[in-house]
Design a protein around this motif. Structure first.
Motif, PDB file in Angstrom:
ATOM      1  N   MET A   1       0.846  -1.195   0.000  1.00 30.92           N
ATOM      2  CA  MET A   1       0.000   0.000   0.000  1.00 30.92           C
ATOM      3  C   MET A   1       0.888   1.255   0.000  1.00 30.92           C
ATOM      4  SD  MET A   1      -2.981   0.986   2.684  1.00 30.92           S
ATOM      5  CE  MET A   1      -3.550   2.656   2.777  1.00 30.92           C
ATOM      6  N   GLN A   2       0.496   2.220  -0.812  1.00 33.08           N
ATOM      7  CA  GLN A   2       1.242   3.472  -0.946  1.00 33.08           C
ATOM      8  C   GLN A   2       1.118   4.313   0.323  1.00 33.08           C
ATOM      9  OE1 GLN A   2       3.007   4.647  -3.853  1.00 33.08           O
ATOM     10  NE2 GLN A   2       3.683   6.151  -2.377  1.00 33.08           N
ATOM     11  N   ALA A   3       2.226   4.883   0.761  1.00 31.75           N
ATOM     12  CA  ALA A   3       2.201   5.785   1.914  1.00 31.75           C
ATOM     13  C   ALA A   3       1.380   7.032   1.573  1.00 31.75           C
ATOM     14  CB  ALA A   3       3.633   6.176   2.281  1.00 31.75           C
ATOM     15  N   ARG A   4       0.719   7.578   2.572  1.00 33.44           N
ATOM     16  CA  ARG A   4      -0.080   8.786   2.395  1.00 33.44           C
ATOM     17  C   ARG A   4       0.841  10.001   2.368  1.00 33.44           C
ATOM     18  NH1 ARG A   4      -2.069  12.844   4.865  1.00 33.44           N
ATOM     19  NH2 ARG A   4      -2.517  12.705   7.029  1.00 33.44           N
ATOM     20  N   ASP A  26      10.301  26.783   1.321  1.00 34.15           N
ATOM     21  CA  ASP A  26       9.893  26.131   0.081  1.00 34.15           C
ATOM     22  C   ASP A  26       9.866  24.632   0.352  1.00 34.15           C
ATOM     23  OD1 ASP A  26       9.736  28.528  -1.452  1.00 34.15           O
ATOM     24  OD2 ASP A  26      11.908  28.502  -1.692  1.00 34.15           O
ATOM     25  N   LEU A  27       8.957  23.927  -0.317  1.00 33.31           N
ATOM     26  CA  LEU A  27       8.651  22.548   0.069  1.00 33.31           C
ATOM     27  C   LEU A  27       8.712  21.585  -1.097  1.00 33.31           C
ATOM     28  CD1 LEU A  27       7.370  20.475   2.145  1.00 33.31           C
ATOM     29  CD2 LEU A  27       5.154  21.311   1.320  1.00 33.31           C
ATOM     30  N   LYS A  28       9.344  20.424  -0.835  1.00 33.83           N
ATOM     31  CA  LYS A  28       9.229  19.232  -1.671  1.00 33.83           C
ATOM     32  C   LYS A  28       8.465  18.225  -0.830  1.00 33.83           C
ATOM     33  CE  LYS A  28      13.192  18.781  -4.703  1.00 33.83           C
ATOM     34  NZ  LYS A  28      14.189  17.833  -5.171  1.00 33.83           N
ATOM     35  N   VAL A  29       7.392  17.668  -1.366  1.00 27.47           N
ATOM     36  CA  VAL A  29       6.585  16.715  -0.594  1.00 27.47           C
ATOM     37  C   VAL A  29       6.152  15.578  -1.511  1.00 27.47           C
ATOM     38  CG1 VAL A  29       4.393  17.942  -0.916  1.00 27.47           C
ATOM     39  CG2 VAL A  29       4.756  16.611   1.150  1.00 27.47           C
ATOM     40  N   TRP A  30       6.033  14.371  -0.929  1.00 31.78           N
ATOM     41  CA  TRP A  30       5.745  13.167  -1.699  1.00 31.78           C
ATOM     42  C   TRP A  30       5.032  12.165  -0.804  1.00 31.78           C
ATOM     43  CZ3 TRP A  30      10.880  14.844  -0.849  1.00 31.78           C
ATOM     44  CH2 TRP A  30      11.506  14.248   0.241  1.00 31.78           C
ATOM     45  N   PRO A  31       4.557  11.051  -1.370  1.00 32.03           N
ATOM     46  CA  PRO A  31       3.941  10.028  -0.536  1.00 32.03           C
ATOM     47  C   PRO A  31       4.911   9.557   0.552  1.00 32.03           C
ATOM     48  CG  PRO A  31       3.461   9.598  -2.836  1.00 32.03           C
ATOM     49  CD  PRO A  31       4.490  10.707  -2.796  1.00 32.03           C
ATOM     50  N   GLY A  32       4.535   9.753   1.794  1.00 32.46           N
ATOM     51  CA  GLY A  32       5.341   9.300   2.919  1.00 32.46           C
ATOM     52  C   GLY A  32       6.284  10.322   3.509  1.00 32.46           C
ATOM     53  N   GLY A  33       6.389  11.521   2.937  1.00 31.86           N
ATOM     54  CA  GLY A  33       7.309  12.476   3.532  1.00 31.86           C
ATOM     55  C   GLY A  33       7.499  13.750   2.743  1.00 31.86           C
ATOM     56  N   GLY A  34       8.565  14.431   3.081  1.00 28.49           N
ATOM     57  CA  GLY A  34       8.886  15.684   2.421  1.00 28.49           C
ATOM     58  C   GLY A  34      10.052  16.346   3.119  1.00 28.49           C
ATOM     59  N   ARG A  35      10.470  17.491   2.588  1.00 32.66           N
ATOM     60  CA  ARG A  35      11.587  18.237   3.162  1.00 32.66           C
ATOM     61  C   ARG A  35      11.591  19.640   2.573  1.00 32.66           C
ATOM     62  NH1 ARG A  35      16.117  18.784  -0.159  1.00 32.66           N
ATOM     63  NH2 ARG A  35      16.157  17.493  -2.032  1.00 32.66           N
ATOM     64  N   ALA A  36      12.473  20.463   3.102  1.00 34.32           N
ATOM     65  CA  ALA A  36      12.666  21.785   2.521  1.00 34.32           C
ATOM     66  C   ALA A  36      13.210  21.622   1.100  1.00 34.32           C
ATOM     67  CB  ALA A  36      13.636  22.596   3.367  1.00 34.32           C
ATOM     68  N   GLY A 115       2.587  14.268  -5.066  1.00 32.47           N
ATOM     69  CA  GLY A 115       3.753  14.986  -4.599  1.00 32.47           C
ATOM     70  C   GLY A 115       3.675  16.407  -5.107  1.00 32.47           C
ATOM     71  N   GLY A 116       4.528  17.273  -4.577  1.00 32.23           N
ATOM     72  CA  GLY A 116       4.481  18.638  -5.059  1.00 32.23           C
ATOM     73  C   GLY A 116       5.707  19.445  -4.706  1.00 32.23           C
ATOM     74  N   LEU A 117       5.847  20.541  -5.430  1.00 28.06           N
ATOM     75  CA  LEU A 117       6.867  21.552  -5.162  1.00 28.06           C
ATOM     76  C   LEU A 117       6.143  22.855  -4.924  1.00 28.06           C
ATOM     77  CD1 LEU A 117       9.401  20.782  -8.044  1.00 28.06           C
ATOM     78  CD2 LEU A 117       9.564  20.080  -5.658  1.00 28.06           C
ATOM     79  N   PHE A 118       6.418  23.482  -3.782  1.00 27.88           N
ATOM     80  CA  PHE A 118       5.689  24.691  -3.383  1.00 27.88           C
ATOM     81  C   PHE A 118       6.662  25.788  -2.990  1.00 27.88           C
ATOM     82  CE2 PHE A 118       3.073  20.981  -2.623  1.00 27.88           C
ATOM     83  CZ  PHE A 118       1.916  21.320  -3.296  1.00 27.88           C
ATOM     84  N   HIS A 119       6.473  26.968  -3.587  1.00 22.55           N
ATOM     85  CA  HIS A 119       7.293  28.157  -3.356  1.00 22.55           C
ATOM     86  C   HIS A 119       6.432  29.147  -2.558  1.00 22.55           C
ATOM     87  CE1 HIS A 119      10.138  31.310  -3.931  1.00 22.55           C
ATOM     88  NE2 HIS A 119       9.512  31.920  -4.914  1.00 22.55           N
TER      89      HIS A 119
END
Length: 122
Positions: A1-4, A26-36, A115-119
């Protein structure tokens, strides 16, 4: 099962608050996590903007839908070449102003491998 994918809780100028990640500019986010998101890693600039290299980490973590933000004042470019390259790999792509992009992203959390990239500024 894919992580949320973690939900984005709040955004204001220069600040994005994310479940399980904390507060970043600024954000990098994906299934199961993310980081600056550090633009310096790939040499990203407002123009031409988001590169395929910026998105690779999201895909490596299983994102099949990608949301890209243009910045709060839509000053961050998203070249057609970036969108075309992702779509050619079967990735669904959404490009919006940052607040709208976050709304789209949050609406997909729990139902898609998003997932996404947010500025958070210009």
């Amino acid at each position: 099962m894919q992580a949320r994918s973690p939900r984005i809780v709040d955004v204001s100028w220069g600040r994005i608050e994310v479940e399980e990640v904390g507060v970043v500019k600024d954000l990098k986010v994906w299934p199961g996590g993310g980081r600056a998101w550090d633009w310096g890693e790939t040499g990203t600039r407002h123009s031409p903007g988001v590169q395929v290299a910026d998105v690779e980490e999201l895909l490596e973590h299983g994102a099949t839908v990608v949301v890209l933000s243009l910045g709060m004042d839509e000053q961050l470019g998203v070249p057609d070449a970036t969108v075309d390259a992702l779509e050619a790999r079967g990735i669904e792509v959404h490009v919006e102003e940052t607040r709208e992009a976050i709304d789209v992203y949050n609406s997909l959390v729990g139902s898609a491998a998003v997932g996404g990239l947010f500025h958070s500024t210009c």
